[in-house]
Write a protein that holds these residues in place. Structure first.
Motif, PDB file in Angstrom:
ATOM      1  N   PRO A 202       0.804  -1.227   0.000  1.00  0.00           N
ATOM      2  CA  PRO A 202       0.000   0.000   0.000  1.00  0.00           C
ATOM      3  C   PRO A 202       0.835   1.274   0.000  1.00  0.00           C
ATOM      4  CG  PRO A 202      -0.098  -1.113   2.137  1.00  0.00           C
ATOM      5  CD  PRO A 202       0.562  -2.054   1.193  1.00  0.00           C
ATOM      6  N   ALA A 203       2.003   1.232   0.623  1.00  0.00           N
ATOM      7  CA  ALA A 203       2.830   2.445   0.691  1.00  0.00           C
ATOM      8  C   ALA A 203       3.263   2.893  -0.698  1.00  0.00           C
ATOM      9  CB  ALA A 203       4.049   2.195   1.577  1.00  0.00           C
ATOM     10  N   ALA A 204       3.712   1.943  -1.512  1.00  0.00           N
ATOM     11  CA  ALA A 204       4.153   2.284  -2.864  1.00  0.00           C
ATOM     12  C   ALA A 204       2.989   2.792  -3.704  1.00  0.00           C
ATOM     13  CB  ALA A 204       4.804   1.075  -3.530  1.00  0.00           C
TER      14      ALA A 204
ATOM     15  N   ALA B 150       0.549  10.033  -5.113  1.00  0.00           N
ATOM     16  CA  ALA B 150       1.117  11.351  -4.821  1.00  0.00           C
ATOM     17  C   ALA B 150       1.935  11.866  -6.000  1.00  0.00           C
ATOM     18  CB  ALA B 150       1.989  11.273  -3.563  1.00  0.00           C
ATOM     19  N   VAL B 151       2.653  10.973  -6.661  1.00  0.00           N
ATOM     20  CA  VAL B 151       3.425  11.363  -7.853  1.00  0.00           C
ATOM     21  C   VAL B 151       2.488  11.905  -8.929  1.00  0.00           C
ATOM     22  CG1 VAL B 151       4.807  10.480  -9.782  1.00  0.00           C
ATOM     23  CG2 VAL B 151       5.356   9.797  -7.441  1.00  0.00           C
TER      24      VAL B 151
ATOM     25  N   TRP C  27       4.486  13.049 -17.961  1.00  0.00           N
ATOM     26  CA  TRP C  27       3.797  11.834 -17.515  1.00  0.00           C
ATOM     27  C   TRP C  27       4.641  10.585 -17.706  1.00  0.00           C
ATOM     28  CZ3 TRP C  27       0.307  12.062 -14.083  1.00  0.00           C
ATOM     29  CH2 TRP C  27      -0.484  13.205 -13.976  1.00  0.00           C
ATOM     30  N   PHE C  28       5.518  10.588 -18.702  1.00  0.00           N
ATOM     31  CA  PHE C  28       6.442   9.461 -18.837  1.00  0.00           C
ATOM     32  C   PHE C  28       7.414   9.427 -17.651  1.00  0.00           C
ATOM     33  CE2 PHE C  28       5.482   9.058 -23.499  1.00  0.00           C
ATOM     34  CZ  PHE C  28       5.181   7.702 -23.472  1.00  0.00           C
ATOM     35  N   ILE C  29       7.871  10.602 -17.233  1.00  0.00           N
ATOM     36  CA  ILE C  29       8.752  10.668 -16.064  1.00  0.00           C
ATOM     37  C   ILE C  29       8.001  10.191 -14.823  1.00  0.00           C
ATOM     38  CG2 ILE C  29       9.988  12.232 -14.512  1.00  0.00           C
ATOM     39  CD1 ILE C  29      10.680  13.925 -16.985  1.00  0.00           C
TER      40      ILE C  29
ATOM     41  N   LEU D  94       9.052   6.993 -12.591  1.00  0.00           N
ATOM     42  CA  LEU D  94       9.288   7.123 -11.151  1.00  0.00           C
ATOM     43  C   LEU D  94       8.363   6.198 -10.367  1.00  0.00           C
ATOM     44  CD1 LEU D  94      10.673   8.490  -8.779  1.00  0.00           C
ATOM     45  CD2 LEU D  94       9.024  10.377  -8.972  1.00  0.00           C
ATOM     46  N   SER D  95       7.115   6.129 -10.794  1.00  0.00           N
ATOM     47  CA  SER D  95       6.156   5.244 -10.125  1.00  0.00           C
ATOM     48  C   SER D  95       6.576   3.784 -10.269  1.00  0.00           C
ATOM     49  CB  SER D  95       4.755   5.450 -10.717  1.00  0.00           C
ATOM     50  OG  SER D  95       4.290   6.758 -10.468  1.00  0.00           O
TER      51      SER D  95
END
Length: 205
Positions: A29-31, A37-38, A64-66, A70-71
């Motif tokens: 859940p944290a990820a 949030a990202v 959005w690719f970045i 990151l996600s």
């Protein structure tokens, strides 16, 4: 030597079968909350920095690719750590299976963007909705090894994708909010579902 190779191949096959029948606990859940949030931060930054996202599609989609990269990194780091903790010797097989389930949707999303950018730039306004639909398909493909209730998150992305396409068809404009808000809600749903299911009462084993 041939017998040894066959034995090793049998072991790999057995491990793969066990992994296929085991609930995957690598997603945390944290990820998921962090990726929501990202998405929110990306939408806010684009709202502030891009006066006309439709007139600056390169900046819009690079952002959005970045965010997606990151996600993916956030999820991947937590996935590896949780898999080692919960699946021990099966960790690699479980991770491979999880990636394999979602990979077709991810590749389709990238190729769709490339093709539309090169051959049909006038249709780029469709991409946010189409990406959400592809995410829903990736989630549905993963349901058999995740808590059953993740299907609700998949359904959210499916509905929101078509809603975004319908909404954007009125103006044919790109907006950080039609991209960001559905992902904020969807990833928050995923985080809540995984948090509730962490006690194993909602997981098929």
């Amino acid at each position: 030597m041939r017998d040894l190779d066959k034995a090793l191949a049998d072991i790999v096959a057995i491990r793969s079968q066990i992994a296929a029948g085991t609930a995957f606990r690598g997603y945390g859940p944290a990820a998921m909350a962090a990726t929501g949030a990202v998405a929110l931060i990306t939408a806010i930054l684009q709202f502030w920095l891009l006066d006309d996202p439709t007139g600056e599609p390169l900046g819009f989609f690079i952002g959005w690719f970045i965010a997606a990269a990151l996600s993916g990194l956030i999820i991947g780091i937590e996935m590896r750590a949780r898999s080692r903790r919960h699946h021990s010797g099966l960790a690699d097989a479980m991770i491979h299976q999880a990636v394999e389930q979602f990979l077709p949707a991810g590749i389709a999303g990238v190729l769709l963007a490339v093709v539309m950018w090169k051959f049909a730039t006038e249709t780029l306004w469709l991409l946010p909705g189409l990406w959400q639909i592809l995410v829903s398909l990736g989630i549905f493909a993963s349901v058999r090894s995740l808590p059953r209730t993740v299907a609700f998150a998949g359904a959210w992305y499916f509905v929101s994708g078509f809603a975004v396409v319908a909404l954007a068809s009125q103006t044919k404009l790109l907006s950080p909010w039609t991209m960001g808000l559905p992902f904020v809600i969807g990833q928050s749903m995923m985080a809540a579902i995984l948090y509730v299911a962490s006690g194993d009462h909602d997981v098929e084993v």
